[in-house]
Write an enzyme that holds these catalytic residues in place. Sequence first.
Site, PDB file in Angstrom:
ATOM      1  N   HIS A  15      -6.504  -5.774  -2.576  1.00  0.00           N
ATOM      2  CA  HIS A  15      -7.468  -5.900  -1.363  1.00  0.00           C
ATOM      3  C   HIS A  15      -7.594  -7.298  -0.839  1.00  0.00           C
ATOM      4  O   HIS A  15      -8.765  -7.644  -0.342  1.00  0.00           O
ATOM      5  CB  HIS A  15      -8.882  -4.987  -1.347  1.00  0.00           C
ATOM      6  CG  HIS A  15      -8.227  -3.630  -1.190  1.00  0.00           C
ATOM      7  ND1 HIS A  15      -9.307  -2.709  -1.311  1.00  0.00           N
ATOM      8  CD2 HIS A  15      -7.351  -2.796  -1.109  1.00  0.00           C
ATOM      9  CE1 HIS A  15      -8.884  -1.347  -0.953  1.00  0.00           C
ATOM     10  NE2 HIS A  15      -7.476  -1.511  -0.945  1.00  0.00           N
TER      11      HIS A  15
ATOM     12  N   ASN B  77      -3.443   8.582   5.068  1.00  0.00           N
ATOM     13  CA  ASN B  77      -2.488   7.880   5.827  1.00  0.00           C
ATOM     14  C   ASN B  77      -2.379   7.968   7.273  1.00  0.00           C
ATOM     15  O   ASN B  77      -1.903   6.939   7.925  1.00  0.00           O
ATOM     16  CB  ASN B  77      -1.221   8.536   5.034  1.00  0.00           C
ATOM     17  CG  ASN B  77      -1.045   8.439   3.597  1.00  0.00           C
ATOM     18  OD1 ASN B  77      -1.223   7.293   3.105  1.00  0.00           O
ATOM     19  ND2 ASN B  77      -0.412   9.319   3.212  1.00  0.00           N
TER      20      ASN B  77
ATOM     21  N   HIS C 126       0.221   4.736  -2.249  1.00  0.00           N
ATOM     22  CA  HIS C 126       0.153   5.987  -1.830  1.00  0.00           C
ATOM     23  C   HIS C 126       1.245   7.014  -2.256  1.00  0.00           C
ATOM     24  O   HIS C 126       1.117   8.108  -2.176  1.00  0.00           O
ATOM     25  CB  HIS C 126      -0.269   5.852  -0.427  1.00  0.00           C
ATOM     26  CG  HIS C 126      -1.520   5.271   0.087  1.00  0.00           C
ATOM     27  ND1 HIS C 126      -2.106   5.546   1.118  1.00  0.00           N
ATOM     28  CD2 HIS C 126      -2.374   4.759  -0.719  1.00  0.00           C
ATOM     29  CE1 HIS C 126      -3.390   5.253   1.385  1.00  0.00           C
ATOM     30  NE2 HIS C 126      -3.630   4.638   0.027  1.00  0.00           N
TER      31      HIS C 126
ATOM     32  N   ARG D 212       0.849  -1.298  -0.052  1.00  0.00           N
ATOM     33  CA  ARG D 212      -0.005  -0.087  -0.061  1.00  0.00           C
ATOM     34  C   ARG D 212       0.634   1.144   0.053  1.00  0.00           C
ATOM     35  O   ARG D 212       0.368   2.150  -0.659  1.00  0.00           O
ATOM     36  CB  ARG D 212      -0.942  -0.064   1.098  1.00  0.00           C
ATOM     37  CG  ARG D 212      -1.906   0.942   1.270  1.00  0.00           C
ATOM     38  CD  ARG D 212      -3.028   0.855   2.346  1.00  0.00           C
ATOM     39  NE  ARG D 212      -4.070   1.762   2.453  1.00  0.00           N
ATOM     40  CZ  ARG D 212      -4.209   2.809   3.471  1.00  0.00           C
ATOM     41  NH1 ARG D 212      -3.687   2.526   4.699  1.00  0.00           N
ATOM     42  NH2 ARG D 212      -5.247   3.689   3.508  1.00  0.00           N
TER      43      ARG D 212
HETATM   44  C1  HEM Z   1      -9.378   1.508  -5.978  1.00  0.00           C
HETATM   45  C2  HEM Z   1      -9.249   2.388  -4.871  1.00  0.00           C
HETATM   46  C3  HEM Z   1      -8.932   2.149  -3.614  1.00  0.00           C
HETATM   47  C4  HEM Z   1      -9.444   2.461  -2.352  1.00  0.00           C
HETATM   48  C5  HEM Z   1     -10.648   3.348  -2.049  1.00  0.00           C
HETATM   49  C6  HEM Z   1      -8.607   2.024  -1.462  1.00  0.00           C
HETATM   50  C7  HEM Z   1      -8.948   2.296   0.021  1.00  0.00           C
HETATM   51  C8  HEM Z   1      -8.439   1.537   1.135  1.00  0.00           C
HETATM   52  C9  HEM Z   1      -8.823   1.592   2.574  1.00  0.00           C
HETATM   53  C10 HEM Z   1      -9.783   2.301   3.064  1.00  0.00           C
HETATM   54  C11 HEM Z   1      -7.915   0.889   3.124  1.00  0.00           C
HETATM   55  C12 HEM Z   1      -8.109   0.517   4.749  1.00  0.00           C
HETATM   56  C13 HEM Z   1      -7.198   1.609   5.169  1.00  0.00           C
HETATM   57  C14 HEM Z   1      -7.378   1.548   6.983  1.00  0.00           C
HETATM   58  O1  HEM Z   1      -8.656   1.379   7.211  1.00  0.00           O
HETATM   59  O2  HEM Z   1      -6.529   1.997   7.503  1.00  0.00           O
HETATM   60  C15 HEM Z   1      -7.270   0.054   2.172  1.00  0.00           C
HETATM   61  C16 HEM Z   1      -6.039  -0.898   2.711  1.00  0.00           C
HETATM   62  C17 HEM Z   1      -5.063  -1.380   1.618  1.00  0.00           C
HETATM   63  N1  HEM Z   1      -4.888  -1.198   0.370  1.00  0.00           N
HETATM   64 FE1  HEM Z   1      -6.206   0.174  -0.903  1.00  0.00          FE
HETATM   65  N2  HEM Z   1      -7.760   1.304  -1.746  1.00  0.00           N
HETATM   66  C18 HEM Z   1      -7.455   1.277  -3.173  1.00  0.00           C
HETATM   67  C19 HEM Z   1      -6.697   0.853  -3.936  1.00  0.00           C
HETATM   68  C20 HEM Z   1      -5.670   0.318  -3.866  1.00  0.00           C
HETATM   69  C21 HEM Z   1      -4.409  -0.247  -4.589  1.00  0.00           C
HETATM   70  C22 HEM Z   1      -4.398   0.105  -6.182  1.00  0.00           C
HETATM   71  C23 HEM Z   1      -3.570  -1.034  -3.883  1.00  0.00           C
HETATM   72  C24 HEM Z   1      -2.232  -1.317  -4.252  1.00  0.00           C
HETATM   73  C25 HEM Z   1      -1.703  -1.623  -5.375  1.00  0.00           C
HETATM   74  C26 HEM Z   1      -3.990  -1.028  -2.519  1.00  0.00           C
HETATM   75  C27 HEM Z   1      -3.539  -1.632  -1.410  1.00  0.00           C
HETATM   76  C28 HEM Z   1      -4.265  -1.870  -0.230  1.00  0.00           C
HETATM   77  C29 HEM Z   1      -3.659  -2.619   0.797  1.00  0.00           C
HETATM   78  C30 HEM Z   1      -2.642  -3.851   0.547  1.00  0.00           C
HETATM   79  C31 HEM Z   1      -4.410  -2.478   1.936  1.00  0.00           C
HETATM   80  C32 HEM Z   1      -4.081  -3.244   3.245  1.00  0.00           C
HETATM   81  C33 HEM Z   1      -3.272  -2.369   4.074  1.00  0.00           C
HETATM   82  C34 HEM Z   1      -2.708  -2.849   5.519  1.00  0.00           C
HETATM   83  O3  HEM Z   1      -3.046  -3.991   5.832  1.00  0.00           O
HETATM   84  O4  HEM Z   1      -1.905  -2.260   6.123  1.00  0.00           O
HETATM   85  N3  HEM Z   1      -5.244  -0.474  -2.508  1.00  0.00           N
HETATM   86  N4  HEM Z   1      -7.288   0.600   0.962  1.00  0.00           N
END
Ligand code: HEM
Length: 323
Positions: free
Chosen positions: A196, A97, A69, A65
């Site tokens: 995800h 973040n 970002h 992630r």
């Molecule tokens: C399509 C639009 C996207 C939205 C709206 C989105 C939104 C989010 C949100 C809200 C979270 C949870 C954060 C939290 O609650 O602290 C999350 C987690 C995550 N996102 Fe996305 N995301 C998107 C696309 C992506 C992309 C493109 C990637 C990687 C190429 C990605 C990788 C991740 C990963 C791996 C997590 C888990 C992180 C962890 O456990 O520390 N996301 N995302």
Amino acid sequence: MAFSSPCSVAVLTLSCLLLLLVGSSNAQLSTDFYSKTCPNVFTTVKSQVQSAINNEARMGASLLRLFFHDCFVNGCDGSILLDDTSTFTGEKNAAPNRNSARGFDVVDNIKSAVEKVCPGVVSCADLLAITARDSVVILGGPSWNVKLGRRDARTASQAAANNNIPPPTSNLNNLVSFFQRVGLSSRDMVALSGSHTIGQARCTNFRARIYNETNLDSSLAQTRQSNCPRTAGSGDNNLAPLDLQTPTAFDNNYYKNLLQNKGLLHSDQQLFNGGSTDSLVRTYGSSPNTFSSDFAAGMIKMGDIKPLTGSNGEIRKNCRKIN
Ligand code: HEM
Ligand SMILES: *[C@@H]1O[C@H](CO)[C@@H](O)[C@H](O)[C@H]1NC(C)=O
């Protein structure tokens, strides 16, 4: 013969070469960028990522992630890694973040290990790109050759982070347009969202969905409600896996979940909610190989977003601060 470029064979001068390079901003990224100057960069990074994931499986998700970002905010330039200073407010405390982005200590360890074998050579921006790939591979996902040669930003922008990272309240049109803005297609958006399939989200980001939305499997809603109180402000940081089945395996279960209305975030379920991306979600849900190859292609494209190259930026010594 019509030359659309200012360069013909006859006038292939230095200035003309420069023009060509400027014309395509990622022209200098290459997979062998450090083959002479830091041949051990890949093994060094990989062993650090492996031990971080051995300590905590979720870290692979957190590191992946960070690259997303970083790239979406003024390009893949390591800006997300900069700590706030008295003279500027960086990205770490931007809304997407704050209390959420993690893995900065691991990046510090990776950087220290790489500085030991090749001091002053490898950028923090490139380390994020390699780290993202290694995380996916270690958790069982596809591999790809990482293009390198990015340099590090000397500044960071909290406002740009607030404005360019899609929020989980986005609808499908919003999601497509956030990706379009950085040159990524709606297919890239759907493929990269497969990230995800690993990691966790906080209650504050899925509360409205589990209490108010109807396109969510009711037994999953109940399960998630048990650890995410209805009242805003209570339990905001309680975690739930984005993929309820295999949150530390990089597979295509994310799409299978969507097909059953089991996306955790509002934005997740938007990809399969009667709109233009439904058929692609079905494809990825039934064909792991199609997902893998589109995901790898999407990651390479994302890594090409506006890199600093040549004499722009710097090679940071410490990823948290400019030299
Ligand atoms: C399509 C639009 C996207 C939205 C709206 C989105 C939104 C989010 C949100 C809200 C979270 C949870 C954060 C939290 O609650 O602290 C999350 C987690 C995550 N996102 Fe996305 N995301 C998107 C696309 C992506 C992309 C493109 C990637 C990687 C190429 C990605 C990788 C991740 C990963 C791996 C997590 C888990 C992180 C962890 O456990 O520390 N996301 N995302
Ligand atoms: C659910 O929707 C209602 C009506 O719009 C709103 O007042 C309430 O705050 C929402 N609940 C949650 C948990 O988001």
